[in-house]
Scaffold this motif. Structure first.
Motif, PDB file in Angstrom:
ATOM      1  N   ASP A 148       3.626  41.143  36.158  1.00  8.45           N
ATOM      2  CA  ASP A 148       4.853  40.576  36.710  1.00  8.45           C
ATOM      3  C   ASP A 148       4.838  38.883  36.127  1.00  8.45           C
ATOM      4  OD1 ASP A 148       5.623  42.483  38.535  1.00  8.45           O
ATOM      5  OD2 ASP A 148       3.645  42.181  39.189  1.00  8.45           O
ATOM      6  N   ALA A 149       3.759  38.393  35.933  1.00  8.72           N
ATOM      7  CA  ALA A 149       3.719  36.834  35.430  1.00  8.72           C
ATOM      8  C   ALA A 149       2.600  36.562  34.468  1.00  8.72           C
ATOM      9  CB  ALA A 149       3.428  36.002  36.871  1.00  8.72           C
ATOM     10  N   ALA A 150       2.879  35.508  33.856  1.00 14.05           N
ATOM     11  CA  ALA A 150       2.032  34.945  32.965  1.00 14.05           C
ATOM     12  C   ALA A 150       1.496  33.394  33.243  1.00 14.05           C
ATOM     13  CB  ALA A 150       2.507  35.326  31.474  1.00 14.05           C
ATOM     14  N   VAL A 151       0.323  32.955  32.909  1.00  8.97           N
ATOM     15  CA  VAL A 151      -0.100  32.046  33.147  1.00  8.97           C
ATOM     16  C   VAL A 151      -0.414  31.499  31.556  1.00  8.97           C
ATOM     17  CG1 VAL A 151      -1.877  30.339  33.835  1.00  8.97           C
ATOM     18  CG2 VAL A 151      -1.474  32.216  35.182  1.00  8.97           C
ATOM     19  N   LEU A 152       0.176  30.253  31.150  1.00 13.58           N
ATOM     20  CA  LEU A 152       0.333  29.729  29.835  1.00 13.58           C
ATOM     21  C   LEU A 152      -0.556  28.457  29.519  1.00 13.58           C
ATOM     22  CD1 LEU A 152       4.159  30.340  28.694  1.00 13.58           C
ATOM     23  CD2 LEU A 152       2.392  31.942  28.751  1.00 13.58           C
ATOM     24  N   CYS A 153      -1.680  28.746  29.079  1.00 14.97           N
ATOM     25  CA  CYS A 153      -2.548  27.578  28.854  1.00 14.97           C
ATOM     26  C   CYS A 153      -2.581  27.641  27.040  1.00 14.97           C
ATOM     27  CB  CYS A 153      -3.820  28.112  29.268  1.00 14.97           C
ATOM     28  SG  CYS A 153      -3.926  27.911  31.058  1.00 14.97           S
ATOM     29  N   LEU A 154      -1.385  27.254  26.584  1.00 17.97           N
ATOM     30  CA  LEU A 154      -1.318  27.424  25.192  1.00 17.97           C
ATOM     31  C   LEU A 154      -0.695  26.106  24.525  1.00 17.97           C
ATOM     32  CD1 LEU A 154       0.926  30.489  25.212  1.00 17.97           C
ATOM     33  CD2 LEU A 154      -1.450  30.596  24.660  1.00 17.97           C
ATOM     34  N   PRO A 155      -0.913  25.780  23.197  1.00 15.55           N
ATOM     35  CA  PRO A 155      -0.299  24.783  22.563  1.00 15.55           C
ATOM     36  C   PRO A 155       1.223  24.695  22.944  1.00 15.55           C
ATOM     37  CG  PRO A 155      -1.919  25.775  21.165  1.00 15.55           C
ATOM     38  CD  PRO A 155      -1.628  26.810  22.340  1.00 15.55           C
ATOM     39  N   LYS A 156       1.866  23.564  23.018  1.00 13.25           N
ATOM     40  CA  LYS A 156       3.193  23.560  23.264  1.00 13.25           C
ATOM     41  C   LYS A 156       4.089  24.327  22.232  1.00 13.25           C
ATOM     42  CE  LYS A 156       3.817  18.589  21.753  1.00 13.25           C
ATOM     43  NZ  LYS A 156       4.291  17.125  22.239  1.00 13.25           N
ATOM     44  N   GLU A 157       3.703  24.099  20.861  1.00 13.31           N
ATOM     45  CA  GLU A 157       4.304  24.592  19.741  1.00 13.31           C
ATOM     46  C   GLU A 157       4.495  25.976  19.718  1.00 13.31           C
ATOM     47  OE1 GLU A 157       0.162  23.438  18.321  1.00 13.31           O
ATOM     48  OE2 GLU A 157       1.928  22.540  19.352  1.00 13.31           O
ATOM     49  N   SER A 158       3.714  26.644  20.627  1.00 15.76           N
ATOM     50  CA  SER A 158       3.733  28.130  20.764  1.00 15.76           C
ATOM     51  C   SER A 158       4.273  28.730  22.017  1.00 15.76           C
ATOM     52  CB  SER A 158       2.566  28.835  20.380  1.00 15.76           C
ATOM     53  OG  SER A 158       1.460  28.645  21.195  1.00 15.76           O
ATOM     54  N   MET A 162       6.170  32.542  22.706  1.00 18.12           N
ATOM     55  CA  MET A 162       5.346  33.526  23.301  1.00 18.12           C
ATOM     56  C   MET A 162       5.941  33.653  24.666  1.00 18.12           C
ATOM     57  SD  MET A 162       2.637  35.237  23.211  1.00 18.12           S
ATOM     58  CE  MET A 162       1.884  34.656  21.886  1.00 18.12           C
ATOM     59  N   ALA A 163       6.724  32.978  25.376  1.00 24.68           N
ATOM     60  CA  ALA A 163       7.579  33.224  26.542  1.00 24.68           C
ATOM     61  C   ALA A 163       8.500  34.490  26.304  1.00 24.68           C
ATOM     62  CB  ALA A 163       7.872  32.075  27.206  1.00 24.68           C
ATOM     63  N   ASP A 164       9.431  34.321  25.152  1.00 25.99           N
ATOM     64  CA  ASP A 164      10.404  35.095  24.642  1.00 25.99           C
ATOM     65  C   ASP A 164       9.564  36.382  24.568  1.00 25.99           C
ATOM     66  OD1 ASP A 164      12.259  33.133  24.717  1.00 25.99           O
ATOM     67  OD2 ASP A 164      12.250  32.817  22.635  1.00 25.99           O
ATOM     68  N   ILE A 165       8.527  36.717  23.892  1.00 25.41           N
ATOM     69  CA  ILE A 165       7.837  37.787  23.907  1.00 25.41           C
ATOM     70  C   ILE A 165       7.360  38.398  25.156  1.00 25.41           C
ATOM     71  CG2 ILE A 165       5.538  38.926  22.838  1.00 25.41           C
ATOM     72  CD1 ILE A 165       5.661  36.797  20.408  1.00 25.41           C
ATOM     73  N   SER A 178       1.398  24.226  29.189  1.00 24.16           N
ATOM     74  CA  SER A 178       1.639  23.950  27.921  1.00 24.16           C
ATOM     75  C   SER A 178       2.096  22.629  27.503  1.00 24.16           C
ATOM     76  CB  SER A 178       2.572  25.096  27.041  1.00 24.16           C
ATOM     77  OG  SER A 178       3.925  24.623  27.442  1.00 24.16           O
ATOM     78  N   HIS A 179       2.187  21.567  28.274  1.00 21.77           N
ATOM     79  CA  HIS A 179       2.684  20.283  28.074  1.00 21.77           C
ATOM     80  C   HIS A 179       4.094  20.399  27.414  1.00 21.77           C
ATOM     81  CE1 HIS A 179      -1.163  18.413  29.376  1.00 21.77           C
ATOM     82  NE2 HIS A 179      -1.628  19.277  28.505  1.00 21.77           N
ATOM     83  N   TYR A 180       4.804  21.434  27.866  1.00 22.17           N
ATOM     84  CA  TYR A 180       6.196  21.558  26.984  1.00 22.17           C
ATOM     85  C   TYR A 180       7.115  22.067  28.377  1.00 22.17           C
ATOM     86  CZ  TYR A 180       9.970  23.710  24.680  1.00 22.17           C
ATOM     87  OH  TYR A 180      11.225  24.307  24.327  1.00 22.17           O
ATOM     88  N   ASP A 181       8.040  21.349  28.619  1.00 29.09           N
ATOM     89  CA  ASP A 181       9.088  21.895  29.618  1.00 29.09           C
ATOM     90  C   ASP A 181       9.736  23.343  29.245  1.00 29.09           C
ATOM     91  OD1 ASP A 181       8.684  20.034  31.755  1.00 29.09           O
ATOM     92  OD2 ASP A 181      10.101  18.763  30.852  1.00 29.09           O
ATOM     93  N   LEU A 182       9.118  24.357  29.523  1.00 28.28           N
ATOM     94  CA  LEU A 182       9.727  25.748  29.363  1.00 28.28           C
ATOM     95  C   LEU A 182      10.978  25.751  30.285  1.00 28.28           C
ATOM     96  CD1 LEU A 182       8.868  28.085  27.450  1.00 28.28           C
ATOM     97  CD2 LEU A 182       7.885  28.993  29.690  1.00 28.28           C
ATOM     98  N   SER A 183      12.031  25.695  29.346  1.00 29.35           N
ATOM     99  CA  SER A 183      13.403  26.055  29.851  1.00 29.35           C
ATOM    100  C   SER A 183      13.548  27.535  29.668  1.00 29.35           C
ATOM    101  CB  SER A 183      14.474  24.985  29.506  1.00 29.35           C
ATOM    102  OG  SER A 183      15.517  25.127  29.976  1.00 29.35           O
ATOM    103  N   MET A 184      13.655  28.538  30.600  1.00 25.87           N
ATOM    104  CA  MET A 184      13.960  29.880  30.390  1.00 25.87           C
ATOM    105  C   MET A 184      15.525  30.048  30.198  1.00 25.87           C
ATOM    106  SD  MET A 184      11.103  31.155  30.239  1.00 25.87           S
ATOM    107  CE  MET A 184      11.853  32.896  29.943  1.00 25.87           C
ATOM    108  N   HIS A 195       2.290  19.589  34.828  1.00 25.92           N
ATOM    109  CA  HIS A 195       2.056  18.582  33.656  1.00 25.92           C
ATOM    110  C   HIS A 195       0.866  17.715  34.173  1.00 25.92           C
ATOM    111  CE1 HIS A 195       5.309  19.437  30.435  1.00 25.92           C
ATOM    112  NE2 HIS A 195       6.129  19.616  31.577  1.00 25.92           N
ATOM    113  N   LEU A 196      -0.397  17.900  34.064  1.00 27.49           N
ATOM    114  CA  LEU A 196      -1.449  17.055  34.544  1.00 27.49           C
ATOM    115  C   LEU A 196      -1.335  15.627  34.154  1.00 27.49           C
ATOM    116  CD1 LEU A 196      -4.288  19.873  33.887  1.00 27.49           C
ATOM    117  CD2 LEU A 196      -2.833  19.262  36.149  1.00 27.49           C
TER     118      LEU A 196
END
Length: 234
Positions: A148-158, A162-165, A178-184, A195-196
């Motif tokens: 149902d859900a994913a925890v993303l501890c990825l580099p922001k560029e990917s 990866m969220a789309d996939i 990921s230090h990137y504001d993921l806007s779905m 954002h730590l």
């Protein structure tokens, strides 16, 4: 929460804190609490607590306060902590390992079922009893297990790619580090960006304001000037 209810995110973000403090009271043998006593413990206001809880119905009684175990159960239900949503984690680096080792997913509405990484040196290793899987097997896993859900501890560029996939694989919740504001871009997906660095800078800003206040107060002949502490996000 009912979809028909329009509950602001500022209220939703305060609910876990209410729940945490109520559990602490319950564990300490406190079974009744007033909104004023709860507010003093939390550094909030009684009116704020009453207004927030009123969004979900009337839990307190005039002259009695709140039944601590009952209110904790009610908030746990509102938070959906008994859902046990299936979650997977992508990125088994230092942050991912810390989350796997120290976050109690099971008491917070989730069951962590798999961990993925692309580093050959990490794939196949164990973290808290879980074997790190090759990210190349991600889509097959999602087809079979339907997380149902994913925890993303990825580099922001990917992160966005990866969220789309993951969305195409049926994942609809994202806890994003990921230090990137993921806007779905999808209306039925939910994202919580963490954002730590922002949190640490907020602490620094508050300490800086406190330091400036102390410096001004210590100058002879200078009236003390109040500096407002920056407000964090609701």
């Amino acid at each position: 929460m009912s979809k028909s209810r329009k509950i602001s995110m500022s209220v939703v973000r305060r609910l876990p804190r209410y729940y945490r403090f109520l559990l602490e009271l319950k564990n300490n043998g406190v079974y009744r609490v007033s909104s004023q006593a709860l507010a003093e413990k939390m550094g909030s206001s009684a009116s704020q607590i009453r207004q927030d809880l009123h969004c979900f119905g009337g839990f307190g009684q005039q002259g009695y306060g709140y039944d601590v175990p009952k209110l904790a159960d009610e908030l746990g239900s509102i938070l959906g902590l008994d859902n046990h949503f299936k979650a997977i984690l992508l990125g088994a680096g230092n942050l991912g390992r810390a989350i796997i080792n120290h976050v109690d997913f099971s008491s917070r509405g989730f069951t962590l079922t798999a961990v993925f990484d692309c580093d050959p040196g990490v794939i196949g290793t164990q973290i808290n009893g879980m074997t790190v899987r090759d990210v190349g097997a991600l889509e097959d896993y999602c087809t079979a297990e339907k997380p149902d859900a994913a925890v993303l501890c990825l580099p922001k560029e990917s992160a966005e790619e990866m969220a789309d996939i993951l969305y195409d694989c049926g994942v609809r919740g994202f806890w994003n580090f990921s230090h990137y504001d993921l806007s779905m871009k999808y209306g039925d997906a939910v994202t919580e960006n963490v954002h730590l660095n922002d949190s640490l800078m907020t602490l620094c800003c508050c300490m800086n304001a406190s330091k400036e206040n102390n410096q001004i107060a210590s100058k002879p002949g200078k009236p003390r000037r109040k500096l407002s502490k920056p407000k964090g996000e609701a």
